[in-house]
Design a protein around this motif. Structure first.
Motif, PDB file in Angstrom:
ATOM      1  N   LEU A 103     -38.610 115.907 -32.869  1.00 18.93           N
ATOM      2  CA  LEU A 103     -39.622 115.050 -32.221  1.00 18.93           C
ATOM      3  C   LEU A 103     -41.039 115.613 -32.397  1.00 18.93           C
ATOM      4  O   LEU A 103     -41.802 115.704 -31.433  1.00 18.93           O
ATOM      5  N   LEU A 104     -41.384 115.978 -33.621  1.00 16.96           N
ATOM      6  CA  LEU A 104     -42.639 116.716 -33.821  1.00 16.96           C
ATOM      7  C   LEU A 104     -43.804 115.869 -34.320  1.00 16.96           C
ATOM      8  O   LEU A 104     -44.925 116.378 -34.423  1.00 16.96           O
ATOM      9  N   TYR A 105     -43.572 114.612 -34.665  1.00 11.45           N
ATOM     10  CA  TYR A 105     -44.684 113.825 -35.220  1.00 11.45           C
ATOM     11  C   TYR A 105     -45.765 113.602 -34.183  1.00 11.45           C
ATOM     12  O   TYR A 105     -45.484 113.404 -33.011  1.00 11.45           O
ATOM     13  N   GLU A 283     -42.955 128.608 -35.585  1.00 11.30           N
ATOM     14  CA  GLU A 283     -42.364 127.288 -35.838  1.00 11.30           C
ATOM     15  C   GLU A 283     -42.895 126.353 -34.761  1.00 11.30           C
ATOM     16  O   GLU A 283     -42.875 126.698 -33.584  1.00 11.30           O
ATOM     17  N   LEU A 284     -43.349 125.178 -35.196  1.00 10.68           N
ATOM     18  CA  LEU A 284     -43.966 124.237 -34.258  1.00 10.68           C
ATOM     19  C   LEU A 284     -43.053 123.903 -33.082  1.00 10.68           C
ATOM     20  O   LEU A 284     -43.510 123.788 -31.944  1.00 10.68           O
ATOM     21  N   ILE A 377     -39.804 123.000 -27.667  1.00  8.92           N
ATOM     22  CA  ILE A 377     -39.907 121.550 -27.454  1.00  8.92           C
ATOM     23  C   ILE A 377     -38.534 120.924 -27.650  1.00  8.92           C
ATOM     24  O   ILE A 377     -38.142 119.978 -26.974  1.00  8.92           O
ATOM     25  N   ARG A 378     -37.807 121.490 -28.598  1.00  7.87           N
ATOM     26  CA  ARG A 378     -36.455 121.033 -28.936  1.00  7.87           C
ATOM     27  C   ARG A 378     -35.873 122.056 -29.890  1.00  7.87           C
ATOM     28  O   ARG A 378     -36.573 122.550 -30.770  1.00  7.87           O
ATOM     29  N   ASP A 379     -34.599 122.378 -29.704  1.00  4.18           N
ATOM     30  CA  ASP A 379     -33.992 123.413 -30.530  1.00  4.18           C
ATOM     31  C   ASP A 379     -32.495 123.147 -30.606  1.00  4.18           C
ATOM     32  O   ASP A 379     -31.886 122.807 -29.587  1.00  4.18           O
TER      33      ASP A 379
END
Ligand code: F6P
Length: 469
Positions: A103-105, A283-284, A377-379
């Protein structure tokens, strides 16, 4: 269909393999072995099992090794054209599939799926096809093939067409996006990604949450039901306790522990300062900047921690071919410098940021951590969250994002945060720093048990067994 058969009974396919080569100015090649779940898993089945690991040649050293015919038994490196690999790895795998599933956009500017994207996608197909062909060539009749991750989502379907006799598994090491987000992808590409994985007999994930998201995406994009009858499984990779406990007490780790203690220093009253530790790739999705902002807010809101706490942040270089990763690394550095110049004193550096990879130093930081901050954020899973409680010398409080796969197994004994909530994370850090010693020790013990429930070797064997059944 391929009519000839290879000799291997168990095959693993992944972009990054178990060994990499560096080439120095004198033309000498040096091999470096990697670690991780797959390496332990393959060693568990033993050298006589007839296993083969198919991977990419990733740099000049690897390519030269392939050209010279240098290699290891049980490993086949594919020397795929460098431009094709770059488009597949950087532009599709790491900039599109990774971004979707984490979900990085940053809409409304991203993503843009245009002609250039179509060119990159064609390279991704070529790259996946090279793997499918190599696997088809190497696999014995009825062999088990375990295909890894978002780099190779098209391989199961391609391989099934070449070799219908094989038993094929696909394992996703990342999270999976919910359907509304996944459908950012152009419809035909979304269908190819899902359809590629559904070419496998079994599609496996790190947690039930990611498995359910995948199934939801299949329903949303392809219609109800899992069309090919692919079985869905979950294998929650755990930490390797034996390896970690032994490795973290070797002399190189002890040396680094002494250096770190010196750098962290003591508070004005002579007590040892508290260490809030994080270890990540830069990493973002790891959310390092918000972690720094939470530490800054802690110092602002709770001045009692000034001079008494240090944020040890190890953020190792990753995917530096991509501008967005280089920019993120610069932002991490900028925010850390800002905190240090705002709050630092001659005897106290609030943030000890280190951007250089050093495994022994990471283990040393696990041993001394009072608090481990894992706030992605998510992993897919996050193994740092599982490793720290195993290695910790005196107990450590885990501040854990509810968006990490590890939350499913460790959530009860961690202090859980919403990764976007900087103030909430600052409060969680305060709660962690003030947790009574007894409670912290009890929680660490329980965390270590949960974290090691499925060691890497068993994780791998379980997947093989599930493919058989
Ligand atoms: O999480 C997926 C993953 O492939 C991990 O297994 C690995 O640690 C990470 O991404 C590394 O990515 P790269 O090969 O791009 O360095």
């Amino acid at each position: 269909m391929v009519s000839t058969r290879g000799t291997h009974n168990i095959l693993v396919a992944s972009n990054r393999g178990p060994v990499s080569y560096t080439l120095d100015e004198t033309g000498t090649l040096t091999a470096k072995r990697g670690g991780g779940g797959l390496v332990s898993g393959l060693s568990a089945i033993g050298p006589d099992a007839g296993a083969l690991w198919v991977c990419s040649a990733l740099g000049d050293g690897d390519r030269e090794a392939v050209r010279r015919g240098v290699g290891e038994d049980g490993v086949r490196m594919l020397d795929i054209d460098a431009d094709t690999h770059a488009a597949a790895y950087n532009d599709i795998a790491n900039s599109v599939l990774w971004f979707v599933n984490h979900l990085l956009y940053q809409t409304p500017l991203e993503p843009v799926f245009d002609k250039e994207f179509r060119r990159q996608w064609a390279a991704y197909e070529t790259y996946n096809h090279a793997f499918a062909e190599a696997l088809a060539e190497e696999a014995a009749e009825g062999a088990a093939v375990l295909v890894q991750d978002y780099h190779l989502v098209l391989v199961p379907r391609m391989l099934r067409e070449l070799r219908p006799d094989l038993r094929i598994g696909h394992f996703s090491h990342t999270p999976w996006a919910p359907p509304d987000y996944f459908r950012l992808l152009p419809d035909d590409i979304a269908a190819k990604v899902l359809g590629g994985i559904l070419g496998a007999d079994r599609a496996a994930f790190l947690t039930q949450r990611w498995a359910d998201a995948f199934t939801d995406c299949c329903h949303a994009v392809l219609g109800p039901g899992i069309p090919s009858g692919t079985r869905i499984g979950v294998h929650g990779l755990g930490a390797d306790a034996d390896f970690l406990r032994e490795r973290s007490h070797r002399p190189d780790v002890d040396e680094r522990l002494a250096v770190l203690r010196e750098q962290i220093g003591t508070a004005p009253d002579g007590s040892a300062r508290k260490a809030i530790v994080r270890v990540d790739r830069t990493e973002l999705s790891k959310n390092i900047v918000r972690g720094l902002l939470a530490f800054r807010e802690l110092l602002e809101e709770r001045p009692e921690w000034r001079e008494r706490a240090v944020h040890v942040a190890f953020a190792y270089p990753s995917r530096q071919d991509l501008a967005v990763y280089r920019d993120y690394t610069a932002e991490v550095q900028r925010v850390a410098d800002e905190i240090n110049s705002q709050y630092g004193t001659p005897g106290w550096t609030p943030v000890l940021l280190n951007l250089k990879d050093d495994f022994a130093r990471s283990l040393a930081s696990y041993r001394l951590a009072d608090v481990a901050l894992v706030n992605p954020i998510r992993d897919g899973m996050n193994l740092v969250a599982k490793e720290v409680p195993v290695v910790s010398d005196d107990g450590c409080v885990l501040v854990l994002s509810r968006e990490a796969g590890a939350y499913e197994e460790l959530g009860e004994d961690a202090i859980v945060v919403n990764p976007y909530d900087v103030s909430g994370t600052a409060r969680a850090l305060h709660e962690a720093l003030t947790m009574p010693v007894g409670e912290r020790a009890e929680r660490t013990k329980r965390l270590a048990v949960a974290a090691t429930a499925l060691p890497p070797a068993q994780w791998f064997l379980d997947q093989l067994q599930a493919l058989d059944s």
